[in-house]
Design an enzyme around this catalytic site. Sequence first.
Site, PDB file in Angstrom:
ATOM      1  CG  HIS A 110      -2.227   6.649   6.024  1.00  0.00           C
ATOM      2  ND1 HIS A 110      -2.435   5.424   5.878  1.00  0.00           N
ATOM      3  CD2 HIS A 110      -2.800   7.028   7.141  1.00  0.00           C
ATOM      4  CE1 HIS A 110      -3.084   4.621   6.671  1.00  0.00           C
ATOM      5  NE2 HIS A 110      -3.306   5.438   7.503  1.00  0.00           N
ATOM      6  CE  LYS A 142      -5.744   4.506   3.741  1.00  0.00           C
ATOM      7  NZ  LYS A 142      -4.313   4.914   3.193  1.00  0.00           N
ATOM      8  CG  PHE A 194      -6.141   3.375  15.122  1.00  0.00           C
ATOM      9  CD1 PHE A 194      -6.110   4.796  14.820  1.00  0.00           C
ATOM     10  CD2 PHE A 194      -7.252   3.009  14.924  1.00  0.00           C
ATOM     11  CE1 PHE A 194      -7.277   5.413  14.526  1.00  0.00           C
ATOM     12  CE2 PHE A 194      -8.282   3.323  14.427  1.00  0.00           C
ATOM     13  CZ  PHE A 194      -8.638   4.689  14.471  1.00  0.00           C
ATOM     14  CD  GLU A 214       0.037  11.143   4.742  1.00  0.00           C
ATOM     15  OE1 GLU A 214       0.791  10.323   3.597  1.00  0.00           O
ATOM     16  OE2 GLU A 214      -1.207  10.738   4.869  1.00  0.00           O
ATOM     17  CB  CYS A 262      -3.882   1.800   8.996  1.00  0.00           C
ATOM     18  SG  CYS A 262      -5.280   1.872  10.107  1.00  0.00           S
ATOM     19  CG  HIS A 275      -8.140   3.078   5.936  1.00  0.00           C
ATOM     20  ND1 HIS A 275      -7.296   2.235   5.675  1.00  0.00           N
ATOM     21  CD2 HIS A 275      -7.745   3.787   7.083  1.00  0.00           C
ATOM     22  CE1 HIS A 275      -6.280   2.424   6.392  1.00  0.00           C
ATOM     23  NE2 HIS A 275      -6.664   3.424   7.405  1.00  0.00           N
TER      24      HIS A 275
END
Length: 419
Positions: free
Chosen positions: A311, A343, A406, A322, A170, A348
């Site tokens: 994010h 998002k 990830f 985060e 990502c 996403h």
Amino acid sequence: MNTHRNEHRVVVTGLGAVTPLGVGAEETWEAVTAGRSGIRALPDEYADHTVRIGGLIDDARVDALLGHTERRRLSRSSQYGVLAGREAVSAAGLKPGEPWPIDLDRFVILSASGYGPTEILHEGTRALDTRGPRAVSPYLSIFGATDAVSSYLSVEWGTRGANQGVSAACASGTVGLGEGMRLIRHGYADAVLVIGSEDAVTPQDMASTANMRALASTFNDQPHRASRPFDRGRSGFVMSAGAAAILLESEESARTRGADYSAVLTGYGVTSDAHHATAPHPEGLGARRAMAQALADAGVEADAVDYINAHGTSTRYNDESELAAIDHVLGEHARRVPISSTKSMTGHMIGAAGVVEAMFCVQAMRDGTVPPTINLDDPEFPGFDLVPHHARAVDVSTALSNSFGFGGHNASVVLERAA
């Protein structure tokens, strides 16, 4: 202190996008600032899936902009990337079919993707299983690779600098921007087109990610409410397709050819958690380091940041870690600076997410408007300014954009208004 003052400044001269919110950078921005959701119900082929929502592209509009061969040979993710890339160079004043006032030996194209063009690989496997080896497309090995978009456009435009794929889950798009910045900053290129593209809204990819319990599964009947970063009712992220492109240039190149630019890419940080295959570090240690590196690289103090595009995936682990990382890096300023997750509207877009979100930072600086976090009905972190529901007028001269993925990938970039 910024150690790169005597090196090349990197400016943004072109934007392009194909997103669940629109075909085009400005159409997408208009939808984001209006607080519209691009999340929809998926077709009937997903009826037996636990997750039946996603961010889809208006493929009829995409098809109308492509040639017959492109529609037949390129995967959807590559088609989106090609269109976004073409829009970015056109917006920068570079016209296909005419000589470009840029040294094509020093024009680089980076194609960023997390999942890659999986659709064409799935089709190849099905053809092999059902009809045998001779049924497999000879183009699978070319257009089924992460560099499909960059290689395709390099041939189309005759660019002779590097063209290559970038993959970091990502964080792919943000890593592409950072590495592109370094190429220009240190004199290896005059221009770098960074294209993030993805189409992981496929039955196989949706099933795999849903089985990981990473996708929102509680709003199948209300798709527009499903992506809800930082809200207590969140249950996972929403998978989306699409692409975004940003053309970076050295300031000398842009000035020489008379190109307009309003933003400078000044800082980049990239780290690895070395913690877990899917979960972020619980204290956000890698995210802290990426943000701190980006700010130091830009020579920007924490309290100078005017906006953060988080994010903000809408997963419990990411949102908490985060904000903890932002709190650590920015200190008291973390509770004052506007932070939003776009998002909540785009879903996403995986490898394209970092590019489209950096694009939003450029547009926010240009227009003096920060986009909202929609669906923030019951904030779990009330001490932060998460710009709930509605866009807000803010004078943004410095923005920070985060991407985490990830595999422990963390990347952050700093963008500043051009003086």
